[in-house]
Design a protein around this motif. Structure first.
Motif, short mmCIF file in Angstrom:
data_model
loop_
_atom_site.label_atom_id
_atom_site.label_comp_id
_atom_site.label_asym_id
_atom_site.label_seq_id
_atom_site.Cartn_x
_atom_site.Cartn_y
_atom_site.Cartn_z
N SER A 124 -59.57 41.82 -11.39
CA SER A 124 -59.67 41.76 -10.10
C SER A 124 -60.76 41.34 -9.24
CB SER A 124 -60.78 43.44 -10.29
OG SER A 124 -61.86 42.97 -11.04
N ARG A 125 -60.30 40.57 -7.95
CA ARG A 125 -61.04 39.76 -7.07
C ARG A 125 -62.49 39.96 -7.65
NH1 ARG A 125 -60.73 35.98 -2.83
NH2 ARG A 125 -63.53 36.23 -1.49
N GLU A 126 -62.44 41.22 -7.76
CA GLU A 126 -64.66 40.49 -7.11
C GLU A 126 -65.40 40.68 -9.51
OE1 GLU A 126 -62.29 43.41 -7.08
OE2 GLU A 126 -63.03 43.81 -4.43
N PHE A 128 -63.09 38.25 -10.94
CA PHE A 128 -62.89 36.20 -10.88
C PHE A 128 -64.54 36.19 -10.41
CE2 PHE A 128 -59.12 36.78 -11.67
CZ PHE A 128 -58.74 35.63 -12.06
N GLU A 129 -65.04 36.87 -8.91
CA GLU A 129 -66.17 36.34 -8.59
C GLU A 129 -67.39 35.90 -8.98
OE1 GLU A 129 -66.52 38.78 -4.58
OE2 GLU A 129 -65.12 37.14 -3.62
N CYS A 152 -59.46 27.98 -8.62
CA CYS A 152 -59.76 29.31 -8.98
C CYS A 152 -58.54 30.19 -7.97
CB CYS A 152 -61.01 30.13 -9.20
SG CYS A 152 -60.50 31.46 -9.54
N TYR A 153 -57.40 30.23 -8.41
CA TYR A 153 -56.48 31.27 -7.36
C TYR A 153 -56.85 32.19 -6.96
CZ TYR A 153 -53.86 26.65 -9.75
OH TYR A 153 -53.46 25.24 -10.08
N ALA A 154 -57.15 33.07 -7.56
CA ALA A 154 -57.71 33.82 -7.16
C ALA A 154 -59.12 34.74 -5.98
CB ALA A 154 -58.38 34.92 -8.46
N VAL A 155 -59.63 33.63 -5.62
CA VAL A 155 -60.88 34.06 -4.92
C VAL A 155 -60.63 32.03 -3.86
CG1 VAL A 155 -63.00 33.47 -4.74
CG2 VAL A 155 -62.34 34.70 -6.69
N ARG A 156 -60.34 32.30 -2.86
CA ARG A 156 -60.32 31.44 -1.85
C ARG A 156 -61.65 31.41 -1.17
NH1 ARG A 156 -56.72 28.72 -4.20
NH2 ARG A 156 -56.00 27.83 -2.69
#
Length: 202
Positions: A124-126, A128-129, A152-156
């Motif tokens: 999930s994005r969360e 990754f964060e 990190c392609y999941a978090v921009r």
């Protein structure tokens, strides 16, 4: 390599950059089955007369990032792949930090407490964060860099991460500049080229 060497006879150094821990010229823990625990340096050294350099990809990217950003003497690269552990490349006072056995920057060994196992957080994005936030906090505590390049392609967007970091580090000046990196390839090539030039002097 044979094709390149047949066309360019003046090549003095062969440089290879790949994921994993490079320990005493052996490739360890790379995630590439065919290269796992292989003395790549030894194999190449027996075949070619050129000097051989085998280096971790995030380390070479950190050197390339540093060479491309001469205004910063202390910086880091944080690479969080979609399906694997993060890699951290650290440059302090203009020097790449590799450590005694090249373990510096191997995020999988950091004693961090996560809400789930690190690889599970990649769903999930969360997640990754959370990973990025804790890795950045560790980098800041260890080297206090001026800039951190993040791939990190999941978090921009780093807004929520920065908000959380501000609660931990009360002085705004403590926070580094966060630079979004879309890809590491160019930095890897720049860094590998620079390291090969240094190797040529050996």
């Amino acid at each position: 390599m044979d094709t390149a060497l047949s066309q360019y006879e003046s090549i003095q150094v062969i440089g290879i950059s790949l994921p994993g821990i490079i320990e005493e010229s052996r490739v360890i823990s790379t995630g590439i089955n065919e290269l796992e625990n292989i003395n790549l340096y030894g194999l190449l050294n027996r075949r070619y007369t050129q000097r051989i350099l085998v280096e971790n990809d995030v380390n070479t990217a950190a050197v390339g990032f540093y060479r491309s950003s001469p205004q910063y003497k202390n910086l880091a690269i944080l690479f969080q792949p979609a399906v694997s552990y993060a890699g951290i490349g650290l440059v302090y006072d203009g020097q790449l930090i590799k450590g005694k056995s090249n373990l510096a920057g191997e995020a999988q060994y950091l004693p961090l407490a996560f809400t789930k196992p690190p690889l599970s957080l990649l769903q999930s994005r969360e997640g990754f964060e959370e990973l990025l936030m804790k890795y950045i906090q560790s980098i800041m505590a260890m080297t206090n860099p001026e800039a951190i390049g993040i791939c990190c392609y999941a978090v921009r967007s780093y807004d929520s991460i920065i908000d959380r970091l501000k609660k931990i580090f009360p002085k705004e000046k403590d926070l580094p500049l966060f630079i979004q990196l879309d890809d590491l390839k160019d930095y890897i090539l720049i860094g590998l080229n620079a390291m090969c030039k240094e190797k040529e002097k050996d």
